[in-house]
Design a protein around this motif. Structure first.
Motif, PDB file in Angstrom:
ATOM      1  N   HIS A 113      43.200  -7.628  19.261  1.00  0.00           N
ATOM      2  CA  HIS A 113      42.001  -8.095  18.565  1.00  0.00           C
ATOM      3  C   HIS A 113      40.961  -6.975  18.355  1.00  0.00           C
ATOM      4  O   HIS A 113      40.361  -6.871  17.272  1.00  0.00           O
ATOM      5  CB  HIS A 113      41.389  -9.233  19.386  1.00  0.00           C
ATOM      6  N   HIS A 117      39.053  -5.248  14.997  1.00  0.00           N
ATOM      7  CA  HIS A 117      37.635  -4.964  14.724  1.00  0.00           C
ATOM      8  C   HIS A 117      37.438  -3.515  14.266  1.00  0.00           C
ATOM      9  O   HIS A 117      36.574  -3.224  13.444  1.00  0.00           O
ATOM     10  CB  HIS A 117      36.783  -5.230  15.967  1.00  0.00           C
ATOM     11  N   SER A 138      31.132  -7.047  20.496  1.00  0.00           N
ATOM     12  CA  SER A 138      31.463  -8.433  20.164  1.00  0.00           C
ATOM     13  C   SER A 138      30.992  -9.344  21.293  1.00  0.00           C
ATOM     14  O   SER A 138      30.246  -8.924  22.182  1.00  0.00           O
ATOM     15  CB  SER A 138      32.970  -8.558  19.948  1.00  0.00           C
ATOM     16  N   ASP A 311      34.739 -12.616  13.927  1.00  0.00           N
ATOM     17  CA  ASP A 311      36.196 -12.761  13.987  1.00  0.00           C
ATOM     18  C   ASP A 311      36.784 -13.254  12.662  1.00  0.00           C
ATOM     19  O   ASP A 311      36.308 -14.233  12.082  1.00  0.00           O
ATOM     20  CB  ASP A 311      36.565 -13.722  15.118  1.00  0.00           C
TER      21      ASP A 311
HETATM   22 ZN    ZN Z   1      36.081 -10.476  17.962  1.00  0.00          ZN
END
Ligand code: ZN
Ligand code: KG4
Length: 348
Positions: A113, A117, A138, A311
């Protein structure tokens, strides 16, 4: 190559299609379904998140494919987030992604993940390409990275406790604001206006005597700042009057720290570009402060638009193109993990 991305690590069910090769990758479609239920509980409830992903995954993927004018049969790969995040939530995307790849006899590509980003900004700014200094901020992570090349990362600093977004969310709660708190705290801080702020918080983990090699030179920590906010809230004799000042004081302290540490990382590696990522990169004051500090040095700051900062599956698909092109396909045994190291980390 045409790649479908799937993101289900937290409370957004998202699917996207990107198309291209090398640095030239374009976004064809992006669907993000945000789960509203968590607002009622003031935070993400994992079990509710997993169930909502299950309900949403098929229509969200179908919509993304239709918006891109394509079908699963003409995809070259399926990329999906496998870590880090809520395991039950991740499992929905991982299982669906692997099944879709297997059924269409195309590669499945598991994406970390946070690497997603890292790639997000490059979809909008072709110059947001390595080498650069990256600040990923985040709700779950805060990472300061030197990005020598895609897939070659140096982890310079991280948070010792709360992530930057988490600090915003907790401070929002203390100030009676809804979840997720970042945008609300930012609005309250802006409402403070231009007059001097009586409320000032110590910049956490930031001292001028820190030197490269010191363990706290790049790291950040926000739990002390959160406690300082709590004390300010408790000791205020007129919270209605002080709310904007507290929000502003908190945001200024957090931003000053992040900007100073980012400048240190740039200097250490001689970088001239900074790429921001993660939900906190939506914060206009953070982006402006970074630009103000770096413009005199001729350095450029790239920030994603809010839709690509928070996200989304576009960033997962973009990172998926990179790995698929290198033949880095995932076995169908790939599982979901609550935490996992960022791939491509260099030793120093
Ligand atoms: Zn995230
Ligand atoms: O990247 P993201 O969507 O999810 C995670 O991977 O965690 O980031 C969500 C975080 C939340 O903590 C939210 O409060 C924060 O990003 N956020 C902001 C702003 N918009 C979202 N924080 C500060 N200012 C904002 N404008």
């Amino acid at each position: 190559m045409r790649v479908l991305g799937i993101e289900t690590s937290c409370d957004e069910t998202s699917a996207a299609v990107v198309e291209g090769a090398g640095e030239d990758v374009a976004l064809r479609s992006l669907v993000i379904l945000s789960q509203d239920a968590h607002r009622i509980f003031g935070g993400v409830v994992p079990e509710l998140a997993s169930r909502a992903h299950l309900t949403a995954i098929v229509p969200v993927v179908e919509r993304a494919l239709a918006d891109a004018g394509t079908g699963a049969a003409s995809l070259d790969a399926v990329a999906f987030t496998y870590a880090p995040g809520l395991v039950g939530a991740l499992l929905v995307g991982v299982t669906f992604g692997k099944a879709l790849a297997w059924a269409n006899r195309i590669p499945a590509v598991g994406v970390h993940h946070m690497e997603g980003h890292l790639f997000a900004t490059s979809l909008e700014h072709p110059d947001a390409r390595p080498p650069f200094t990256a600040l990923l901020v985040s709700g779950g992570h805060t990472m300061l990275l030197d990005v020598e090349d895609w897939g070659r990362y140096r982890m310079l600093g991280a948070t010792r406790d709360d992530a930057a977004g988490e600090a915003f969310d907790k401070v929002a709660k203390l100030l009676g604001l809804p979840y997720p708190g970042g945008p609300h705290v930012e609005r309250l801080a802006s409402a403070h206006g231009r007059e001097p702020n009586r409320i000032r918080f110590t910049r956490p983990m930031l001292r001028s005597d820190q030197r490269p090699g010191d363990p706290d030179y790049y790291d950040v920590s926000f739990s002390g700042l959160k406690t300082a906010v709590l004390n300010a809230v408790r000791t205020s004799d007129d919270l209605e009057r002080d709310r904007t000042g507290i929000a502003r004081g908190f945001q200024d302290a957090l931003i000053d720290t992040l900007v100073a540490k980012t400048v240190r990382a740039m200097d250490a590696y001689g970088r001239e570009r900074v790429v921001l990522g993660g939900g906190v990169a939506c914060n206009a004051s953070l982006v402006a402060a970074m630009r103000d500090r770096l413009a005199p040095r001729g350095a450029v700051v790239y920030a994603p638009s809010p839709r690509l900062a928070t996200d989304n599956a576009a960033m997962i698909a973009r990172a998926g193109v990179f790995h698929a092109e290198r033949g880095e396909w995932s076995p169908l045994e790939l599982d979901a993990f609550a935490s996992a190291p960022l791939p491509g980390l260099l030793d120093s």
